[in-house]
Design a protein around this motif. Structure first.
Motif, PDB file in Angstrom:
ATOM      1  N   GLY A 179       0.820   6.545  -1.522  1.00 33.96           N
ATOM      2  CA  GLY A 179       0.161   6.196  -0.264  1.00 33.96           C
ATOM      3  C   GLY A 179      -1.347   6.270  -0.389  1.00 33.96           C
ATOM      4  O   GLY A 179      -2.066   5.381   0.089  1.00 33.96           O
ATOM      5  N   ASP A 180      -1.847   7.314  -1.054  1.00 27.54           N
ATOM      6  CA  ASP A 180      -3.290   7.439  -1.277  1.00 27.54           C
ATOM      7  C   ASP A 180      -3.814   6.274  -2.105  1.00 27.54           C
ATOM      8  O   ASP A 180      -4.849   5.691  -1.791  1.00 27.54           O
ATOM      9  CB  ASP A 180      -3.621   8.761  -1.981  1.00 27.54           C
ATOM     10  CG  ASP A 180      -3.423   9.973  -1.088  1.00 27.54           C
ATOM     11  OD1 ASP A 180      -3.317   9.812   0.151  1.00 27.54           O
ATOM     12  OD2 ASP A 180      -3.370  11.095  -1.638  1.00 27.54           O
ATOM     13  N   ALA A 181      -3.085   5.943  -3.171  1.00 28.53           N
ATOM     14  CA  ALA A 181      -3.515   4.852  -4.052  1.00 28.53           C
ATOM     15  C   ALA A 181      -3.519   3.511  -3.316  1.00 28.53           C
ATOM     16  O   ALA A 181      -4.393   2.671  -3.543  1.00 28.53           O
ATOM     17  CB  ALA A 181      -2.607   4.771  -5.282  1.00 28.53           C
ATOM     18  N   MET A 182      -2.567   3.317  -2.422  1.00 30.34           N
ATOM     19  CA  MET A 182      -2.482   2.072  -1.655  1.00 30.34           C
ATOM     20  C   MET A 182      -3.506   2.037  -0.525  1.00 30.34           C
ATOM     21  O   MET A 182      -3.771   0.966   0.013  1.00 30.34           O
ATOM     22  CB  MET A 182      -1.076   1.900  -1.063  1.00 30.34           C
ATOM     23  CG  MET A 182      -0.008   1.619  -2.065  1.00 30.34           C
ATOM     24  SD  MET A 182       1.575   1.448  -1.204  1.00 30.34           S
ATOM     25  CE  MET A 182       2.396   0.300  -2.259  1.00 30.34           C
ATOM     26  N   GLY A 183      -4.009   3.191  -0.158  1.00 24.51           N
ATOM     27  CA  GLY A 183      -4.930   3.242   0.971  1.00 24.51           C
ATOM     28  C   GLY A 183      -4.231   2.971   2.280  1.00 24.51           C
ATOM     29  O   GLY A 183      -4.822   2.431   3.219  1.00 24.51           O
ATOM     30  N   CYS A 184      -2.950   3.343   2.342  1.00 25.30           N
ATOM     31  CA  CYS A 184      -2.134   3.094   3.536  1.00 25.30           C
ATOM     32  C   CYS A 184      -1.742   4.409   4.189  1.00 25.30           C
ATOM     33  O   CYS A 184      -1.476   5.390   3.504  1.00 25.30           O
ATOM     34  CB  CYS A 184      -0.841   2.373   3.160  1.00 25.30           C
ATOM     35  SG  CYS A 184      -1.029   0.696   2.581  1.00 25.30           S
ATOM     36  N   SER A 185      -1.636   4.370   5.490  1.00 29.27           N
ATOM     37  CA  SER A 185      -1.063   5.498   6.214  1.00 29.27           C
ATOM     38  C   SER A 185       0.456   5.428   6.039  1.00 29.27           C
ATOM     39  O   SER A 185       1.006   4.409   5.604  1.00 29.27           O
ATOM     40  CB  SER A 185      -1.419   5.417   7.692  1.00 29.27           C
ATOM     41  OG  SER A 185      -0.759   4.304   8.290  1.00 29.27           O
ATOM     42  N   LEU A 186       1.142   6.496   6.416  1.00 32.08           N
ATOM     43  CA  LEU A 186       2.605   6.483   6.367  1.00 32.08           C
ATOM     44  C   LEU A 186       3.169   5.387   7.259  1.00 32.08           C
ATOM     45  O   LEU A 186       4.150   4.732   6.915  1.00 32.08           O
ATOM     46  CB  LEU A 186       3.167   7.844   6.776  1.00 32.08           C
ATOM     47  CG  LEU A 186       2.955   8.978   5.779  1.00 32.08           C
ATOM     48  CD1 LEU A 186       3.467  10.298   6.355  1.00 32.08           C
ATOM     49  CD2 LEU A 186       3.635   8.673   4.455  1.00 32.08           C
ATOM     50  N   GLU A 187       2.519   5.154   8.396  1.00 36.58           N
ATOM     51  CA  GLU A 187       2.981   4.114   9.322  1.00 36.58           C
ATOM     52  C   GLU A 187       2.804   2.724   8.707  1.00 36.58           C
ATOM     53  O   GLU A 187       3.683   1.860   8.849  1.00 36.58           O
ATOM     54  CB  GLU A 187       2.218   4.196  10.656  1.00 36.58           C
ATOM     55  CG  GLU A 187       2.488   5.451  11.449  1.00 36.58           C
ATOM     56  CD  GLU A 187       1.712   6.684  10.953  1.00 36.58           C
ATOM     57  OE1 GLU A 187       0.680   6.532  10.242  1.00 36.58           O
ATOM     58  OE2 GLU A 187       2.148   7.803  11.252  1.00 36.58           O
TER      59      GLU A 187
ATOM     60  N   SER B 130       5.759   0.073   7.787  1.00 34.63           N
ATOM     61  CA  SER B 130       5.732  -1.300   8.291  1.00 34.63           C
ATOM     62  C   SER B 130       5.868  -2.305   7.141  1.00 34.63           C
ATOM     63  O   SER B 130       6.628  -3.274   7.233  1.00 34.63           O
ATOM     64  CB  SER B 130       4.442  -1.538   9.065  1.00 34.63           C
ATOM     65  OG  SER B 130       4.364  -2.864   9.505  1.00 34.63           O
ATOM     66  N   LEU B 131       5.145  -2.074   6.069  1.00 34.51           N
ATOM     67  CA  LEU B 131       5.221  -2.945   4.891  1.00 34.51           C
ATOM     68  C   LEU B 131       6.626  -2.907   4.297  1.00 34.51           C
ATOM     69  O   LEU B 131       7.203  -3.945   3.966  1.00 34.51           O
ATOM     70  CB  LEU B 131       4.177  -2.522   3.856  1.00 34.51           C
ATOM     71  CG  LEU B 131       4.146  -3.298   2.542  1.00 34.51           C
ATOM     72  CD1 LEU B 131       3.932  -4.788   2.780  1.00 34.51           C
ATOM     73  CD2 LEU B 131       3.061  -2.729   1.631  1.00 34.51           C
ATOM     74  N   ARG B 132       7.195  -1.716   4.171  1.00 41.77           N
ATOM     75  CA  ARG B 132       8.545  -1.565   3.628  1.00 41.77           C
ATOM     76  C   ARG B 132       9.553  -2.339   4.477  1.00 41.77           C
ATOM     77  O   ARG B 132      10.408  -3.052   3.953  1.00 41.77           O
ATOM     78  CB  ARG B 132       8.919  -0.081   3.559  1.00 41.77           C
ATOM     79  CG  ARG B 132      10.281   0.178   2.941  1.00 41.77           C
ATOM     80  CD  ARG B 132      10.665   1.646   2.953  1.00 41.77           C
ATOM     81  NE  ARG B 132      10.706   2.167   4.308  1.00 41.77           N
ATOM     82  CZ  ARG B 132       9.876   3.091   4.799  1.00 41.77           C
ATOM     83  NH1 ARG B 132       8.947   3.611   4.053  1.00 41.77           N
ATOM     84  NH2 ARG B 132       9.989   3.494   6.050  1.00 41.77           N
ATOM     85  N   GLU B 133       9.448  -2.212   5.807  1.00 43.48           N
ATOM     86  CA  GLU B 133      10.377  -2.917   6.695  1.00 43.48           C
ATOM     87  C   GLU B 133      10.224  -4.433   6.573  1.00 43.48           C
ATOM     88  O   GLU B 133      11.209  -5.165   6.598  1.00 43.48           O
ATOM     89  CB  GLU B 133      10.195  -2.458   8.137  1.00 43.48           C
ATOM     90  CG  GLU B 133      10.615  -1.013   8.381  1.00 43.48           C
ATOM     91  CD  GLU B 133      12.023  -0.704   7.889  1.00 43.48           C
ATOM     92  OE1 GLU B 133      12.950  -1.480   8.191  1.00 43.48           O
ATOM     93  OE2 GLU B 133      12.196   0.314   7.188  1.00 43.48           O
ATOM     94  N   ALA B 134       8.991  -4.894   6.448  1.00 43.79           N
ATOM     95  CA  ALA B 134       8.763  -6.332   6.274  1.00 43.79           C
ATOM     96  C   ALA B 134       9.393  -6.820   4.970  1.00 43.79           C
ATOM     97  O   ALA B 134      10.019  -7.889   4.931  1.00 43.79           O
ATOM     98  CB  ALA B 134       7.264  -6.639   6.301  1.00 43.79           C
ATOM     99  N   LEU B 135       9.259  -6.038   3.912  1.00 47.10           N
ATOM    100  CA  LEU B 135       9.846  -6.420   2.621  1.00 47.10           C
ATOM    101  C   LEU B 135      11.370  -6.368   2.666  1.00 47.10           C
ATOM    102  O   LEU B 135      12.037  -7.239   2.104  1.00 47.10           O
ATOM    103  CB  LEU B 135       9.303  -5.532   1.500  1.00 47.10           C
ATOM    104  CG  LEU B 135       7.829  -5.762   1.163  1.00 47.10           C
ATOM    105  CD1 LEU B 135       7.324  -4.683   0.211  1.00 47.10           C
ATOM    106  CD2 LEU B 135       7.611  -7.145   0.583  1.00 47.10           C
ATOM    107  N   HIS B 136      11.932  -5.380   3.358  1.00 52.70           N
ATOM    108  CA  HIS B 136      13.389  -5.332   3.520  1.00 52.70           C
ATOM    109  C   HIS B 136      13.879  -6.549   4.295  1.00 52.70           C
ATOM    110  O   HIS B 136      14.907  -7.144   3.941  1.00 52.70           O
ATOM    111  CB  HIS B 136      13.809  -4.060   4.257  1.00 52.70           C
ATOM    112  CG  HIS B 136      13.758  -2.835   3.413  1.00 52.70           C
ATOM    113  ND1 HIS B 136      14.007  -1.585   3.912  1.00 52.70           N
ATOM    114  CD2 HIS B 136      13.477  -2.644   2.099  1.00 52.70           C
ATOM    115  CE1 HIS B 136      13.897  -0.685   2.962  1.00 52.70           C
ATOM    116  NE2 HIS B 136      13.556  -1.311   1.853  1.00 52.70           N
ATOM    117  N   GLY B 137      13.154  -6.931   5.327  1.00 49.88           N
ATOM    118  CA  GLY B 137      13.518  -8.121   6.093  1.00 49.88           C
ATOM    119  C   GLY B 137      13.476  -9.376   5.241  1.00 49.88           C
ATOM    120  O   GLY B 137      14.376 -10.219   5.306  1.00 49.88           O
TER     121      GLY B 137
END
Length: 152
Positions: free
Chosen positions: A120-128, A132-139
């Motif tokens: 998460g730190d490396a991606m510069g993303c919050s857990l939220e 959201s990205l994970r859910e979009a990829l699952h979809g």
């Protein structure tokens, strides 16, 4: 061919190439984190599946991971040699093999918790944002699988 159409046929315009590049970058980011655990990326995914549900059969584990037995068997052998898992043949059906965590493999889960935070730190993303990205990829995956199922 018009210039507009040619612009869509560049690598940078291709979703598949963007996903491929992102996958390579994510895997490279995981590599040093997993080396400290003594795992490769596919081994880490296997351990994650076992941390979720210990004592799985090879077939169900392969289905969950999307790996065939030719890929999964040597991976499991290396995890067993590292002392993270055991493989046990079913006494009533020798073809069935159950994969279980050893104490060493179960204990590794505590150390692996830091991996997700580091990613998460490396991606510069919050857990939220990661969720959201994970859910979009699952979809996306589910829609592509459904399209494949309908075309078969």
């Amino acid at each position: 061919m018009t210039d507009d159409l040619e612009a869509y046929l560049t690598l940078d315009q291709q979703l598949c190439f963007a996903l491929y590049g992102a996958t390579l970058a994510v895997t490279r980011t995981y590599k040093p984190l997993l080396e400290s655990l003594g795992l490769t990326y596919p081994q880490y995914l296997t351990m994650m599946a076992l941390w979720e549900e210990d004592g799985q059969g090879v077939k169900s584990l392969g289905e969950k991971l999307g790996l065939d037995s030719g890929t999964l068997s040597p991976l499991l052998k290396r995890l067993e040699q590292s002392g993270f898992i055991t493989r046990r043949r079913d006494a009533s059906d020798e073809r069935q093999v159950t994969i279980s965590l050893t104490e060493k493999g179960a204990d590794l889960k505590v150390r692996a918790v830091d991996v997700m935070a580091s990613i998460g730190d490396a991606m510069g993303c919050s857990l939220e944002e990661m969720a959201s990205l994970r859910e979009a990829l699952h979809g996306l995956r589910d829609r592509l699988n459904a399209a494949q199922d309908h075309s078969s």
